[in-house]
Design a protein around this motif. Structure first.
Motif, PDB file in Angstrom:
ATOM      1  N   ALA A   5       0.826  -1.212   0.000  1.00 11.98           N
ATOM      2  CA  ALA A   5       0.000   0.000   0.000  1.00 11.98           C
ATOM      3  C   ALA A   5       0.859   1.259   0.000  1.00 11.98           C
ATOM      4  O   ALA A   5       0.573   2.232  -0.722  1.00 11.98           O
ATOM      5  CB  ALA A   5      -0.925  -0.007   1.214  1.00 11.98           C
ATOM      6  N   LEU A   6       1.923   1.250   0.794  1.00 12.02           N
ATOM      7  CA  LEU A   6       2.807   2.418   0.831  1.00 12.02           C
ATOM      8  C   LEU A   6       3.501   2.628  -0.511  1.00 12.02           C
ATOM      9  O   LEU A   6       3.731   3.771  -0.931  1.00 12.02           O
ATOM     10  CB  LEU A   6       3.849   2.244   1.933  1.00 12.02           C
ATOM     11  N   GLU A  24       1.030   5.131   9.222  1.00 12.14           N
ATOM     12  CA  GLU A  24       1.520   6.018   8.154  1.00 12.14           C
ATOM     13  C   GLU A  24       0.703   5.859   6.879  1.00 12.14           C
ATOM     14  O   GLU A  24       0.422   6.846   6.180  1.00 12.14           O
ATOM     15  CB  GLU A  24       2.992   5.725   7.880  1.00 12.14           C
ATOM     16  N   ALA A  25       0.311   4.615   6.561  1.00  8.03           N
ATOM     17  CA  ALA A  25      -0.446   4.384   5.329  1.00  8.03           C
ATOM     18  C   ALA A  25      -1.794   5.106   5.369  1.00  8.03           C
ATOM     19  O   ALA A  25      -2.207   5.729   4.389  1.00  8.03           O
ATOM     20  CB  ALA A  25      -0.645   2.885   5.121  1.00  8.03           C
ATOM     21  N   VAL A  26      -2.489   5.035   6.505  1.00  2.76           N
ATOM     22  CA  VAL A  26      -3.791   5.708   6.617  1.00  2.76           C
ATOM     23  C   VAL A  26      -3.624   7.211   6.546  1.00  2.76           C
ATOM     24  O   VAL A  26      -4.402   7.912   5.866  1.00  2.76           O
ATOM     25  CB  VAL A  26      -4.489   5.287   7.925  1.00  2.76           C
ATOM     26  N   MET A  27      -2.625   7.748   7.226  1.00  3.89           N
ATOM     27  CA  MET A  27      -2.433   9.197   7.204  1.00  3.89           C
ATOM     28  C   MET A  27      -1.992   9.685   5.830  1.00  3.89           C
ATOM     29  O   MET A  27      -2.345  10.795   5.411  1.00  3.89           O
ATOM     30  CB  MET A  27      -1.412   9.605   8.268  1.00  3.89           C
ATOM     31  N   LEU A  28      -1.213   8.881   5.123  1.00  2.00           N
ATOM     32  CA  LEU A  28      -0.851   9.267   3.760  1.00  2.00           C
ATOM     33  C   LEU A  28      -2.067   9.261   2.843  1.00  2.00           C
ATOM     34  O   LEU A  28      -2.167  10.063   1.904  1.00  2.00           O
ATOM     35  CB  LEU A  28       0.224   8.320   3.217  1.00  2.00           C
ATOM     36  N   GLY A  32      -4.243  12.943   0.653  1.00  2.00           N
ATOM     37  CA  GLY A  32      -4.792  13.217  -0.666  1.00  2.00           C
ATOM     38  C   GLY A  32      -5.728  14.400  -0.687  1.00  2.00           C
ATOM     39  O   GLY A  32      -6.101  14.887  -1.765  1.00  2.00           O
ATOM     40  N   THR A  33      -6.146  14.890   0.474  1.00  2.58           N
ATOM     41  CA  THR A  33      -7.046  16.047   0.529  1.00  2.58           C
ATOM     42  C   THR A  33      -6.308  17.371   0.423  1.00  2.58           C
ATOM     43  O   THR A  33      -6.935  18.415   0.475  1.00  2.58           O
ATOM     44  CB  THR A  33      -7.812  16.026   1.854  1.00  2.58           C
ATOM     45  N   GLY A  34      -4.983  17.354   0.300  1.00  2.54           N
ATOM     46  CA  GLY A  34      -4.308  18.629   0.142  1.00  2.54           C
ATOM     47  C   GLY A  34      -2.900  18.686   0.648  1.00  2.54           C
ATOM     48  O   GLY A  34      -2.111  19.509   0.187  1.00  2.54           O
ATOM     49  N   VAL A  35      -2.505  17.845   1.600  1.00  2.00           N
ATOM     50  CA  VAL A  35      -1.140  17.871   2.119  1.00  2.00           C
ATOM     51  C   VAL A  35      -0.229  17.099   1.162  1.00  2.00           C
ATOM     52  O   VAL A  35      -0.530  15.961   0.825  1.00  2.00           O
ATOM     53  CB  VAL A  35      -1.069  17.236   3.523  1.00  2.00           C
ATOM     54  N   PRO A  36       0.863  17.698   0.722  1.00  2.00           N
ATOM     55  CA  PRO A  36       1.798  16.957  -0.125  1.00  2.00           C
ATOM     56  C   PRO A  36       2.297  15.710   0.596  1.00  2.00           C
ATOM     57  O   PRO A  36       2.567  15.738   1.795  1.00  2.00           O
ATOM     58  CB  PRO A  36       2.932  17.965  -0.361  1.00  2.00           C
ATOM     59  N   ALA A  48       5.536  16.068   2.512  1.00  2.00           N
ATOM     60  CA  ALA A  48       5.392  16.811   3.764  1.00  2.00           C
ATOM     61  C   ALA A  48       4.717  15.949   4.837  1.00  2.00           C
ATOM     62  O   ALA A  48       5.118  15.977   6.016  1.00  2.00           O
ATOM     63  CB  ALA A  48       4.584  18.081   3.523  1.00  2.00           C
ATOM     64  N   MET A  49       3.710  15.176   4.440  1.00  2.00           N
ATOM     65  CA  MET A  49       3.039  14.303   5.394  1.00  2.00           C
ATOM     66  C   MET A  49       3.998  13.240   5.923  1.00  2.00           C
ATOM     67  O   MET A  49       4.055  12.969   7.129  1.00  2.00           O
ATOM     68  CB  MET A  49       1.832  13.642   4.745  1.00  2.00           C
TER      69      MET A  49
END
Length: 870
Positions: free
Chosen positions: A45-46, A284-288, A292-296, A299-300
């Motif tokens: 997934a990552l 990390e996978a969920v937060m990445l 997709g809503t706007g944070v590069p 940077a995430m």
């Protein structure tokens, strides 16, 4: 003419029986393989999420994080851990226990610092709570309620936190979850309604009962409404603070707060459910996905890396330093302080694992451009750079391997960790000016030096066998490093020439060689572990082993060790031969009787060796009839203590037949003398000549009792056994009518009797006569205590809120005379006015103690048939 024995017919075993036999061995492999598959799925997934992300941009994002944001994240982390301490305060109030505030703060901080980093909160953090709260005076069932309350409170808090996030940010979350916003809001409202229903139940009743069919009920004691509301507030503060620790590290104005809260709750829940240590990769996978809503993504990922260091590694470092500070204090005499010091090996093992992972990841990633310029300016020799890079990675693998030895407090593991950490700290500079890495490793070296006293097991490091979970986890780490290598150098095209490219800018070849070295060494270690001869194969106890044990027993103050002379138990000796423990095996239970004997400095090592031996054979280790003073040995290993009853012993210097309290006993002695009874203690050398008479008494006693010989914790008529110890006999008209063998040692501190038998026609009070004369004899010999044996189920707590195990024991003691003469045995011993000492079973948690006790009964009775017959 002898009749030939019928041939032995072996019945074929069913597939279910074969599975039951192999399941204990297969289970660790299957669970570890499941974790490996999960980790592979996370990596896949990552890989998709980070397809367009470059390693250099991630490092640039980390470097660009403002100091003020890092400071804010530190403050939020401190607030989160401070709120976490209130979880324990609420749990203790729910369990009806009072513990000093300083103990609560220390226990909670250490438990959460450990469980947040390595995962498995109820196990890793639960072990910390079991140790420190037990030292503070809490009973194991109370501590279990504390652990259960914490888990339930966290789950409820997560439900509310996630529901509020979904309710608030459903419009942003729905597209990423491929769902509709209104459905997510309905789900959030349902979760909040369920919580409201729970609060309503808390306000209405204290017990929740659920029928399970066939008259069985499951009962749960609910917290009060005030306590439930208080805990929800604490959970809200804690989760908000932990979320803020990551939120402050993100670029501003890129992701909406509601969306972030919702995905943060989902990420935490997913990492807990996955059981991946620390949720690494899953979180990390969920937060990445949320990015997709706007944070590069770069940077995430940079913020997530910083958050790992600030929220997870830094508290672990502080917790370790806090516990080691206790060891440096003068006068660490309080039980909680002593237990806190003994917990430092767990944290040192976790820190060593972090250091090993750090070195491995550092070995497969390039150093910065600034580091390159410094190395070029200082003209550091290229061979030194290459060697430091390779050896640093190998040291990382070594630290991962010795971490388990640190957990088990091996001194060899301590020396290995110290040496590897020092070498890696020195190599961190020439391999890439890795100042943070060198600082962390230097801190690890300092903590290892300070905590030296805790690693006192003299076992060989190479004698330890790694469990399947460790081996497969090691394989997972190597595969993860492969993924990191390809992620860091995804722009470098692979070529065979890379292996032979040696230059300052050849970072991909350098990392490739380091990873290959690590992989080959890991493979060699893996194969060596798999192909090793299994340790601890059971064999018959030899006369030589019994003679070695006898030498240790003679110098030991406790007479319990004399049970090793029977020869029906296995013996495990320490490497020095100065200590041993005796044990029996029934089904999956490996049961040590009384625990270790000999040099007390080696006891902890023996206990660990025995547990490892049982685990290596798919069994469960337990310790039967252990004394209160030895309980920390077993709590250190994650076992639980259950009270079995009380052991009676008479203080011999104060013993006398005079006085009103001894009237009945004095009367029995006088009656015996009028009946013509006489008493004598036979030395071992004289026992052989009276063996025929002793056998006659023993056989008549067994026939009259309609019983059979027992074993394990009960003596049996064995000629070799009886001839090793003194035997007290009662004579009448030149014939032995009763006898008891005396368990005693040269230390003359404690003595007891084991085999007690008499002729059915002996005068009434013969055994009273025998016991009184034995105690007077031992008193004259200078012994200090005389053991009357254990009274099962005696001394159980009579409080209404007593632990359920003790409630069951009290009922058995009161109404179980049909199955065992509990009260009669206690009354017989109580007339000698003894002092009573609790005896415990140390065993794994859950249902394991019940299986262990059933197997102990089979060991004593000589099999399951002996459990239901005399």
């Amino acid at each position: 003419m002898s009749v030939p024995e019928p041939p032995l017919i072996v019945q074929p075993r069913s597939p279910v029986a074969r599975l039951g036999e192999w399941w204990p061995r297969l289970r660790p492999w299957l669970l570890a393989a499941l974790g490996l598959v999960l980790a592979g799925a996370v990596g896949f997934a990552l890989q998709g999420l980070l397809r367009e992300v470059r390693y250099a941009s991630v490092m640039a994002a980390v470097s660009a994080t403002p100091n003020i944001d890092i400071f804010a994240a530190l403050l939020a982390t401190a607030a989160s851990y401070l709120a976490l301490t209130q979880y324990d305060a609420s749990a203790l109030r729910y369990a009806g226990a009072k513990v000093p505030r300083s103990t609560v703060l220390l226990t909670s901080f250490v438990a959460y610092a450990l469980s947040n980093t390595i995962g498995l909160g109820p196990l890793s953090g639960g072990a910390v709570r079991m140790r420190l709260y037990a030292a503070a005076g809490l009973e194991p069932p109370q501590i279990a309620r504390v652990i259960g309350f914490n888990a339930a409170a966290f789950a409820l808090g997560m439900m509310v936190f996630g529901a509020m996030g979904l309710l608030w940010g459903a419009a942003d979350v729905a597209p990423l979850l491929h769902s509709r916003a209104w459905w997510l809001r309905v789900l959030a409202l349902a979760m909040l309604l369920a919580l409201a229903g729970f609060l309503w139940l808390c306000s209405r009743q204290h017990l929740l009962q659920v029928g399970l069919g066939r008259g069985r009920r499951w009962t749960l004691r609910l917290p009060t409404l005030n306590l439930a509301l208080r805990q929800l507030l604490i959970s809200a503060v804690e989760l908000a603070a932990s979320a803020a620790a990551l939120w402050f590290l993100l670029p501003t104005n890129h992701i909406g707060l509601p969306t972030f809260i919702a995905f943060y709750a989902i990420a935490i829940a997913a990492s807990i459910i996955s059981h991946v240590p620390g949720g690494v990769g899953v979180f990390e996978a969920v937060m990445l996905l949320a990015s997709g809503t706007g944070v590069p993504s770069d940077a995430m990922l940079g913020a997530l890396l910083l958050n790992r260091g600030i929220y997870y590694v830094l508290p672990l470092l502080l917790a370790t330093g806090t516990l080691i500070a206790y060891e440096l204090r003068s006068g660490v005499a309080a039980p909680v302080s002593r237990m806190a010091v003994h917990l430092s090996p767990r944290l040192m093992a976790a820190l060593t694992m972090v250091a090993g992972l750090w070195l491995l990841v550092s070995g497969v990633t390039p150093f910065t451009e600034d580091a390159r310029e410094v190395l070029a300016t200082l003209r550091v020799p290229l061979p030194l750079i290459e060697a430091s890079h390779f050896l640093g990675s190998v040291a990382g693998l070594g630290l991962l391997l010795v971490a388990r030895g640190l957990l088990h407090r091996l001194d060899a593991a301590w020396w290995a960790a110290l040496g590897l950490s020092m070498v890696a700290a020195l190599l961190a500079l020439p391999k890439g000016i890795a100042l943070n890495e060198a600082a962390f490793l230097s801190m690890l070296v300092l903590l290892l030096v300070i905590s030296r006293k805790q690693f006192n097991r003299p076992s060989s490091l190479f004698a330890q066998r790694l469990e399947p979970e460790w081996l497969l986890a090691l394989l997972g780490v190597v595969l993860a490093c492969v993924w990191v290598l390809f992620f860091a150098y995804q722009e470098v095209a692979y070529s065979n020439h890379l292996w032979w490219q040696f230059e300052l800018d050849g970072q991909a070849p350098r990392s490739l060689r380091a990873l290959m070295g690590v992989a080959l060494m890991a493979l060699a270690f893996f194969l060596w572990q798999l192909m090793r001869q299994p340790a601890g194969v059971l064999s018959r106890t030899t006369p030589e082993q019994i003679a070695r044990a006898a030498a240790i027993i003679r110098a030991n103050p406790s007479s319990d060790g004399c049970y090793a002379l029977i020869g029906d138990k296995q013996l495990m000796f320490s490497p020095s031969g100065r200590s041993f423990l005796m044990y029996g095996k029934q089904a999956r239970s490996w049961v040590s009787l009384y625990g270790p004997f000999g040099d007390s400095r080696e006891w902890a090592d023996l206990v660990w060796q025995f547990i490892e031996l049982a685990n290596a054979h798919g069994g469960r280790a337990a310790f039967y009839q252990v004394r209160p003073v030895a309980l920390p040995l077993y709590l250190d290993c994650g076992l639980q203590a259950l009270k079995l009853g009380e052991y009676a012993h008479v203080n011999l210097p104060d013993f006398s037949l005079k006085g009103a309290k001894r009237a009945n006993l004095r009367s029995g002695v006088n009656r015996g003398e009028r009946e013509g009874l006489s008493f004598e203690v036979l030395p071992p050398a004289r026992v052989a000549e009276l063996l025929p008479q002793l056998r006659e008494v023993s056989q008549a006693w067994l026939t009259h009792q309609r019983g059979r010989e027992k074993g394990f914790s009960v003596g049996r008529f064995d000629e070799a056994y009886l001839q090793q110890l003194p035997v007290a006999v009662v004579w009448r008209e030149g014939k032995v009518i009763a006898f008891a063998n005396l368990l005693s040692t040269a230390a003359k501190q404690e003595a007891s009797v084991d085999l007690m038998r008499y002729l059915p026609g002996a005068p009434p009070g013969t055994m009273d006569f025998l016991f009184a004369k034995v105690m007077l004899h031992l008193q004259a010999e200078g012994y200090q205590r005389f053991g009357l044996g254990m009274s099962p189920m005696a001394g159980m707590a009579e409080r209404r809120k007593a632990p359920r195990w003790q409630q069951l024991g009290r009922l058995l003691y009161k109404y179980g005379d049909r199955f065992y003469n509990f009260r009669g045995l206690h009354s017989f011993k109580d007339k000698f006015e003894p002092e009573w000492e609790a005896r415990y079973l140390a065993a794994p948690g859950g249902l394991a103690p019940f299986f262990v006790l059933a197997d102990v009964a089979a060991l004593i009775g000589g099999g399951m048939k002996g459990v239901v017959t005399k």
